[in-house]
Motif scaffolding. Structure first.
Motif, PDB file in Angstrom:
ATOM      1  N   ALA A   1       2.904   5.300  -4.791  1.00 24.89           N
ATOM      2  CA  ALA A   1       2.969   4.163  -5.712  1.00 24.89           C
ATOM      3  C   ALA A   1       3.760   3.044  -5.049  1.00 24.89           C
ATOM      4  CB  ALA A   1       3.650   4.589  -7.003  1.00 24.89           C
ATOM      5  N   CYS A   2       3.383   1.817  -5.355  1.00 29.07           N
ATOM      6  CA  CYS A   2       4.086   0.655  -4.794  1.00 29.07           C
ATOM      7  C   CYS A   2       4.324  -0.342  -5.919  1.00 29.07           C
ATOM      8  CB  CYS A   2       3.227   0.047  -3.690  1.00 29.07           C
ATOM      9  SG  CYS A   2       3.824  -1.525  -3.061  1.00 29.07           S
TER      10      CYS A   2
ATOM     11  N   ASP B   1       8.772   3.647  -2.994  1.00 30.06           N
ATOM     12  CA  ASP B   1       9.893   4.577  -3.230  1.00 30.06           C
ATOM     13  C   ASP B   1      11.235   3.835  -3.148  1.00 30.06           C
ATOM     14  OD1 ASP B   1       8.062   6.706  -3.397  1.00 30.06           O
ATOM     15  OD2 ASP B   1       8.105   6.985  -1.223  1.00 30.06           O
ATOM     16  N   GLY B   2      11.270   2.636  -3.686  1.00 27.50           N
ATOM     17  CA  GLY B   2      12.497   1.845  -3.704  1.00 27.50           C
ATOM     18  C   GLY B   2      12.800   1.142  -2.395  1.00 27.50           C
TER      19      GLY B   2
ATOM     20  N   ILE C   1       0.992  -0.507  -8.059  1.00 32.68           N
ATOM     21  CA  ILE C   1      -0.340  -0.219  -7.503  1.00 32.68           C
ATOM     22  C   ILE C   1      -0.294   1.122  -6.773  1.00 32.68           C
ATOM     23  CG2 ILE C   1      -1.026  -2.647  -7.253  1.00 32.68           C
ATOM     24  CD1 ILE C   1      -0.371  -2.099  -4.132  1.00 32.68           C
ATOM     25  N   ARG C   2      -1.476   1.683  -6.523  1.00 28.62           N
ATOM     26  CA  ARG C   2      -1.577   2.946  -5.780  1.00 28.62           C
ATOM     27  C   ARG C   2      -2.003   2.596  -4.348  1.00 28.62           C
ATOM     28  NH1 ARG C   2       0.827   7.390  -7.006  1.00 28.62           N
ATOM     29  NH2 ARG C   2       0.410   6.946  -9.196  1.00 28.62           N
ATOM     30  N   LEU C   3      -1.235   3.042  -3.359  1.00 29.56           N
ATOM     31  CA  LEU C   3      -1.580   2.740  -1.972  1.00 29.56           C
ATOM     32  C   LEU C   3      -2.665   3.685  -1.453  1.00 29.56           C
ATOM     33  CD1 LEU C   3       1.965   2.053  -0.456  1.00 29.56           C
ATOM     34  CD2 LEU C   3       0.310   0.434  -1.403  1.00 29.56           C
TER      35      LEU C   3
END
Ligand SMILES: CC(C)(COP(=O)(O)OP(=O)(O)OC[C@H]1O[C@@H](n2cnc3c(N)ncnc32)[C@H](O)[C@@H]1OP(=O)(O)O)[C@@H](O)C(=O)NCCC(=O)NCCS
Length: 191
Positions: free
Chosen positions: A14-15, A77-78, A7-9
């Motif tokens: 990105a998440c 980001d991990g 999804i886009r926060l």
């Protein structure tokens, strides 16, 4: 159950939302310990140690392989940023239609849309699993969470004035909330 979606926060990052399995045990424990130290709204506190990593790995893999339970990990980001899950209330025939829901996000990531996305992901899987009702208890002054749940359609069905006895804040009133889903027919659920 399995789940994977990016999804886009609200801040553009990105998440990744993914069903946690054995390989995610360390990341899940990291976010679990952190969120339980950041807020007094959750069932367990920082003084209560979580499962050892090898047990956590078995627990998560069992959820991933289950037809009606799931833990979903949010990674930005991990980096593990949040966690949410759906579990059976019980295995007896009369309660098989009921699931409970839990959710916690690292405070650093609040307000970015992770809570809402994790909640929607859990509800999507709860519908697929055939539950007719999802339930949760929330501390009555946890406005953020209550707002989130109400927006998703949860309604209050009672209160427990002495729900939690917190070492930090004493008695905590719990609001009992539930969301009806279409669910399976009784016959399907009895199979
Ligand atoms: C409650 C919680 C899960 C919300 O997660 P989040 O990632 O911040 O939520 P989102 O960014 O997706 O926001 C969802 C909703 O929260 C509410 N919210 C966000 N910021 C808020 C604020 N400052 N005040 C009140 N409500 C707010 C809004 O209703 C928002 O809806 P919107 O998307 O229409 O703006 C998170 O704050 C958390 O983990 N809290 C600690 C653990 C906890 O209390 N868990 C619930 C136990 S029952």
């Amino acid at each position: 159950m399995k789940y994977e979606k990016t999804i886009r926060l609200k801040d553009g990052r990105a998440c990744l939302l993914k069903s946690a399995g054995r390989e995610d045990a360390a990341a899940v424990l990291e976010v679990f310990v952190l969120t339980h130290a950041q807020t007094d709204f959750l069932l367990s506190g920082p003084e209560e140690s979580p499962m050892p990593e090898d047990q956590e790995a078995l627990y998560l893999q069992a959820k991933k392989d289950s037809p009606d339970e799931i833990e979903i990990l949010a990674l930005v980001d991990g980096h593990p940023a949040g966690l949410a899950g759906i579990g059976r209330i019980g295995s007896r025939l009369k309660v098989r239609h009921r699931a409970d829901l839990g959710i916690s996000i690292d405070r650093e990531f609040w307000g970015l849309g992770i809570g809402r996305a994790l909640l929607e992901a859990c509800l999507e899987r709860a519908r697929e699993a055939g539950y007719a009702q999802v339930e949760l208890d929330v501390v009555s002054d946890n406005d953020r969470a209550i707002d989130l749940y109400q927006k998703a359609g949860f309604v209050e069905y009672g209160r427990n004035p002495r729900g939690f006895l917190s070492p930090v804040s004493g008695w905590q009133e719990l609001v009992l909330m539930r969301l009806e889903l279409e669910g399976q027919t009784l016959k399907e659920r009895q199979k």
